[in-house]
Design an enzyme around this catalytic site. Structure first.
Site: not given
Ligand SMILES: [Cu+2]
Length: 687
Positions: A184, A200-202, A252, A270, A313, A315, A340
């Protein structure tokens, strides 16, 4: 002099000659020069130039005449990226009077930067079934060089287009979306190389920066943000396990580059699984870090970790910013990033050491989560509150770095806040960073999660309590002290999309999720101009000049996570523009929870329909006790409906086309969310 030195030095000299010759034939010397220079007439890379500072030297439009600003043109991009699943966050690029912009569907348009007329269009044809999109369909922008435009796609391909025609020149998969990867971020072009991050961190991926040959698309090197056991940082993961290989740590946003130091810099996101640290004892490098590599080779130079052993989370997702400053009479080379956590991290970019001061302090512990003993606390001010209030229906609330396990704990910052993907500009005139922030509490919980390649792997969740407030801040942070110079409370969350740009005319330019485009006095923060664009204005503006006229451009197409009004428009402003504002679109929500009218008696709820993807329809329904409600996933990616309070029910993960029924036998108000997308809320009122 010893004999033998002469031929050796001759050889050295010869080698140097070859090296300088290869330097002299840079692939695109004009682009390299623009990238190294202060931002002028053209806006040639996502952050304006190699520093990501988004500081334009143009000053035809300034604090004295900004009130005369009007729309010069507004162009709709033929429905590309229109719909609730998309966000339009790209910074348009401009070179030699032509604008290039990419939408949330990875479609690229070339426009006449003076008139807005479409010159060519490239439709990505991207697979609409991609199930590994984490946070809305979005593309944060393009890079350009060697007569080509470069973009990263949601399907993890890096693509080069011919700048004149929009035809594909090359396409390189840097991973497979089926394995959880995507792109992205806007890539960076410099000196013949394309640098791209990955998402794709999740999804349990292994983050990396990839360098590609800009001419051919060939992958030159990769630097993994998650070390193997023998690599630098390998000791920050449990020995004898492979948790690091799926630990997230994605990139990101667009890197910055210092050509003199020969270093490339980027922020790393993250750790995964996001909310479960129980199996990954250690600091978990290079999650939530700023990293510097040698730009040519990808060799490690230094790192600074913002959050050790991240379980929140938190990041580092906003682009890093390079700036030069003077501290105690000494010129210093700085780098900064808005996290964050709500803090700005300010470092010396030669060595990664804090420039102003960052203290390691003890933090609350939970042995089950293997929490880090200390965390870095930057000297100065946070831009958002860092403690949550206890709310009715919850057992616990805490401040930043409070651990949690299976009982929900309310924590701030959360969600997209403090600062997520939105960029933070720096003005050398004011010496301020301009930081967008999100204020919101969330209840964090950990649960155990099994890793399955290509599926979500978060080990817990966070969701904002029903009816809890969500808003934002826009803050000027003094780069010399890391303290607040001025701060605005904003009605809507900032820092997810959006972001701003600053000019030598003394203006900070930014969009607002309710559709307004704003200009502020960069020194005082005073609002000088406001214009309703008619669509969610959740992208960072850019500034450029054509034929002696200065323009300001902003993509207005809303944001799926902010809930701002979607569209496909690019707005451009100038002092001799003729266009007035549009009617305001529906504003984004300011409290968490389901929105919309309450449907009477509806017992069939569609998830992900109407190209919105992240929604329940109807989101609110009123039924009689004993009614069976059927939840059907009509979207493209897996969703669920899971009780948030009152009761304990879930549909479980529903793939595309699957349904599940739940019977509501007792009267009450039932709220639910989709666990992978906790900003999706629904409500069943049972009478
Ligand atoms: Cu969902």
């Amino acid at each position: 002099m010893r004999p033998g030195w002469r031929p050796f030095s001759f050889l050295l000299g010869f080698g140097f000659l070859i090296f300088s010759l290869s330097c002299a034939v840079a692939a695109d010397p004009e682009m390299d020069r623009l990238l190294r220079s202060p931002i002028g007439k053209d806006w040639v890379t996502n952050g304006g130039n190699l520093t990501n500072s988004r500081y334009s030297t143009l000053k035809q439009i300034d604090t004295s005449n900004i009130h005369k600003l009007k729309g010069a043109w507004m162009t709709r991009l033929k429905g590309s990226g229109v719909g609730g699943k998309y966000s339009f966050e790209a910074s348009p690029l401009v070179k030699d009077g032509i604008m290039y912009v990419v939408t949330g569907n990875d479609d690229v348009f070339a426009l006449d930067a003076k008139t807005g007329a479409i010159i060519w269009e490239h439709w990505s044809g991207i697979d609409q079934q991609i199930s590994t999109v984490c946070c809305g369909w979005v593309n944060r922008g393009l890079a350009m060089g060697e007569g080509m435009l470069y973009l990263g796609q949601l399907d993890a391909n890096v693509v080069a287009l011919d700048m004149k025609t929009g035809k594909v020149a090359w396409k390189t998969p840097i991973e497979q979306w089926q394995n959880g990867y995507g792109i992205t971020s806007a890539p960076l072009y410099y000196d013949g190389v394309i640098y791209s991050g990955i998402t794709g961190g999740e999804f349990g991926v292994r983050g990396r920066l990839t360098a590609l040959n800009a001419k051919t698309g060939e992958i030159m090197w990769r630097w993994f943000t998650l070390p193997g056991p023998e690599d630098i940082g390998g000791e920050t993961w449990p020995a004898g396990t492979d948790h690091a290989m799926r630990g997230g740590a994605t990139i990101w946003n667009t890197p910055a580059l210092d050509p003199e130091l020969g270093l490339i810099y980027f922020a790393v996101g993250n750790c995964g699984p996001d909310y479960d640290g129980s199996m990954r004892e250690g600091d978990n490098l290079f999650c939530t870090s700023i990293v510097a590599l040698k730009a040519k080779t990808g060799e490690y130079a230094w790192h600074f970790q913002q959050v050790h052993h991240d379980i929140w989370d938190y990041d580092a997702a906003s682009p890093v910013v390079l700036f030069d400053t003077v501290i105690n009479g000494e010129p210093r080379k700085g780098i900064a990033e808005a996290g964050r956590t709500g803090w700005v991290y300010i470092l010396d970019r030669t060595n990664g050491k804090p420039l102003i001061g960052i203290e390691e302090k003890p933090v609350p512990q939970d042995p089950r989560q293997k929490t880090a003993k200390t965390q870095p606390f930057p000297v100065g001010d946070a831009t958002v509150p860092q403690c949550a209030e206890l709310l009715p229906g919850y057992d616990a609330a805490g401040c930043i770095f409070t651990p949690f396990w299976e009982t929900p704990v309310l924590i701030q910052p959360s969600g997209l806040g403090g600062t997520n993907w939105a960029p933070m500009p720096y003005s050398p005139d004011t010496g301020y960073f301009y930081v967008p922030g999100t204020i919101r509490s969330s209840a964090f919980t950990r649960y155990s999660d099994k890793y399955v390649k290509g599926l979500r792997y978060t080990g817990g969740g966070q969701s904002a309590p029903i009816d809890s407030p969500m808003f934002g801040t826009f803050t000027a942070i003094d780069a010399k002290t890391n303290k607040i110079a001025w701060q605005h409370k904003t009605p809507y969350r900032l820092g997810g999309g959006g972001g701003s740009t600053v000019t030598a005319g003394g203006l900070v330019l930014r969009g607002e999720p309710d559709g307004n485009f704003l200009a502020l006095d960069a020194k005082s923060g005073k609002e000088l101009f406001r214009f309703q664009t008619g669509f969610g204005a959740d992208a960072p503006p850019v500034v450029y000049e054509v034929d002696g006229t200065q323009y300001i451009a902003i993509a207005t197409g809303g944001n799926s996570l902010q809930g701002s009004a979607y569209g496909d428009a690019v707005w451009v402003f100038s002092l001799n523009g003729q266009l007035g504002p549009l009617w305001p679109p529906p504003p984004p929500p300011t409290v968490a929870g389901p929105t919309g009218a309450i449907a009477a008696g509806v017992d069939a709820i569609k998830i992900g329909g109407g190209n919105v993807e992240y929604s329940f329809a109807p989101a609110r329904t009123r039924i009689k006790a004993g009614t069976t409600v059927t939840f059907s996933n009509v979207g493209d990616i897996p969703h669920d409906a899971t009780a948030l309070r009152l009761g304990d029910w879930t549909t479980g993960a529903l793939a595309k086309g699957e349904s599940k029924s739940v019977t509501f036998s007792k009267a009450g108000v039932y709220y639910y969310i989709c666990t992978p997308h906790p900003w999706m809320y629904g409500q069943v009122i049972v009478e």
